[in-house]
Design a protein around this motif. Structure first.
Motif, mmCIF file in Angstrom:
data_model
loop_
_atom_site.group_PDB
_atom_site.id
_atom_site.type_symbol
_atom_site.label_atom_id
_atom_site.label_comp_id
_atom_site.label_asym_id
_atom_site.label_seq_id
_atom_site.Cartn_x
_atom_site.Cartn_y
_atom_site.Cartn_z
ATOM 1 N N ALA A 132 0.848 -1.183 0.000
ATOM 2 C CA ALA A 132 0.000 0.000 0.000
ATOM 3 C C ALA A 132 0.887 1.237 0.000
ATOM 4 C CB ALA A 132 -0.905 -0.007 1.231
ATOM 5 N N ASP A 133 0.323 2.352 -0.437
ATOM 6 C CA ASP A 133 1.127 3.572 -0.537
ATOM 7 C C ASP A 133 1.456 4.189 0.818
ATOM 8 O OD1 ASP A 133 -1.432 4.491 0.048
ATOM 9 O OD2 ASP A 133 -1.680 5.588 -1.833
ATOM 10 N N ASP A 134 0.957 3.598 1.907
ATOM 11 C CA ASP A 134 1.323 4.073 3.243
ATOM 12 C C ASP A 134 2.360 3.173 3.918
ATOM 13 O OD1 ASP A 134 -0.180 1.815 3.772
ATOM 14 O OD2 ASP A 134 -1.477 2.768 5.280
ATOM 15 N N VAL A 135 2.980 2.261 3.157
ATOM 16 C CA VAL A 135 3.905 1.305 3.751
ATOM 17 C C VAL A 135 5.126 2.016 4.323
ATOM 18 C CG1 VAL A 135 5.277 0.827 1.663
ATOM 19 C CG2 VAL A 135 4.964 -0.956 3.393
ATOM 20 N N GLN A 136 5.618 1.478 5.447
ATOM 21 C CA GLN A 136 6.828 1.999 6.074
ATOM 22 C C GLN A 136 7.655 0.802 6.557
ATOM 23 O OE1 GLN A 136 6.454 5.577 8.673
ATOM 24 N NE2 GLN A 136 4.255 5.277 8.419
ATOM 25 N N PHE A 137 8.702 0.476 5.814
ATOM 26 C CA PHE A 137 9.614 -0.586 6.200
ATOM 27 C C PHE A 137 10.721 -0.013 7.098
ATOM 28 C CE2 PHE A 137 8.259 -2.328 1.976
ATOM 29 C CZ PHE A 137 7.730 -3.527 2.428
ATOM 30 N N ALA A 138 11.141 -0.789 8.084
ATOM 31 C CA ALA A 138 12.310 -0.390 8.883
ATOM 32 C C ALA A 138 12.898 -1.631 9.529
ATOM 33 C CB ALA A 138 11.933 0.637 9.950
ATOM 34 N N MET A 139 14.223 -1.690 9.557
ATOM 35 C CA MET A 139 14.936 -2.779 10.232
ATOM 36 C C MET A 139 15.567 -2.190 11.484
ATOM 37 S SD MET A 139 15.175 -6.003 9.339
ATOM 38 C CE MET A 139 15.459 -6.316 7.597
ATOM 39 N N ARG A 140 14.937 -2.416 12.636
ATOM 40 C CA ARG A 140 15.324 -1.726 13.863
ATOM 41 C C ARG A 140 16.223 -2.564 14.786
ATOM 42 N NH1 ARG A 140 12.018 2.758 14.881
ATOM 43 N NH2 ARG A 140 11.983 3.921 12.929
ATOM 44 N N GLU A 141 16.530 -3.787 14.412
ATOM 45 C CA GLU A 141 17.258 -4.663 15.335
ATOM 46 C C GLU A 141 18.602 -4.083 15.759
ATOM 47 O OE1 GLU A 141 14.298 -7.329 13.330
ATOM 48 O OE2 GLU A 141 15.552 -5.615 12.766
ATOM 49 N N THR A 142 19.368 -3.581 14.787
ATOM 50 C CA THR A 142 20.696 -3.061 15.115
ATOM 51 C C THR A 142 20.592 -1.883 16.072
ATOM 52 O OG1 THR A 142 21.442 -3.778 12.936
ATOM 53 C CG2 THR A 142 22.884 -2.286 14.133
ATOM 54 N N SER A 143 19.581 -1.051 15.925
ATOM 55 C CA SER A 143 19.370 0.083 16.826
ATOM 56 C C SER A 143 19.109 -0.368 18.254
ATOM 57 C CB SER A 143 18.198 0.932 16.333
ATOM 58 O OG SER A 143 18.416 1.389 15.016
#
Length: 259
Positions: free
Chosen positions: A139-150
């Motif tokens: 969808a056009d509201d998608v937000q991917f993030a890989m937060r593990e390293t943080s």
């Protein structure tokens, strides 16, 4: 027909299409060992005559990642506390994580094509679950993030391999280490998303794609998937030989000639 409905996971089958739905929208489909066990069970229950598996999620977010309660001193009720896991032997930790990873590995089964329908947040484990599938429609509201390293960890739920394949090493490193959001336009431009559509059109776009995938003969799809999946590890000459061998099998199958 519903085959499974437990621990935030539902598996339903309609003809050649199996649909796995994350069903905890109130908590943005956060993930836990119980959910991973249910996903593994769903994978084992997908019928042999299924050809397409759709992964979708109820609510505004695909999955906000790991349930943060796992890091609390008391942990998630009924589950091994992560602090206790850290004190286990190397073998025990390895075996535990390997069991978690099973929830993410079966989506690329050779005889299936898997599609993730992703809306809203797909963070950490949610991002890795979307990466576990063959194709992603967003969808056009998608937000991917890989937060593990943080958080002082690493992505360990099978996401690093497809992420590097899609983005290349440098961009994958930057996305993982910064933990920043990748929005729809960038996801489509870089190949994280095969297609981006308005949120209200997501289900329809996935249904159309599933129908298109089913239009081709099953054995030809299986052979093509194997050719493409193996291309990254073969030399050019090895890939040409694999193409010849696959086409030989297809020609003989179409002509009704056995081995």
């Amino acid at each position: 027909m519903t085959l499974l409905d437990k621990d935030g996971v539902r598996l339903a089958v309609d003809g050649a299409v199996a649909t796995v739905t994350l069903t905890n929208p109130a908590k943005r489909n956060v993930q836990s060992p119980a959910l991973w066990r249910a996903l593994t069970e769903a994978g084992r229950m997908v019928p042999g005559d299924a050809r397409v598996v759709v992964l979708r999620a109820e609510g505004r977010s695909f999955s906000a990642g790991l349930d943060r309660q796992a890091f609390a001193p008391e942990g998630i009720d009924g589950e091994l506390n992560f602090a206790d896991l850290a004190r286990a032997s190397d073998q025990e930790v390895d075996e535990t994580i390997a069991a978690f990873q099973e929830a993410f590995t079966w989506w690329r089964r050779p005889d299936l094509v898997s599609i993730a329908a992703v809306q809203g947040h797909a963070v950490g484990a949610g991002f890795q679950l979307a990466l576990a599938t063959d194709v992603r429609v967003c969808a056009d509201d998608v937000q991917f993030a890989m937060r593990e390293t943080s958080l002082g960890l690493v992505p360990d739920l099978t996401g690093t391999h497809p992420l590097v394949q899609i983005l290349g090493y440098a961009r994958a490193l930057e996305v993982c280490v910064t933990g920043r959001f990748v929005h729809a336009a960038e996801a489509e431009r870089t190949g994280l998303a095969n297609l981006v559509v308005p949120a209200q059109d997501l289900d329809g776009a996935v249904s159309d794609l599933a129908a298109a995938l089913l239009a081709a003969p099953r054995n030809a799809v299986v052979e093509t998937k194997a050719l493409l999946a193996g291309a990254v590890t073969r030399t050019y000459e090895e890939q040409l030989a694999a193409e010849r061998a696959a086409q030989t099998r297809r020609l003989r199958d179409l002509a009704g000639i056995g081995d």
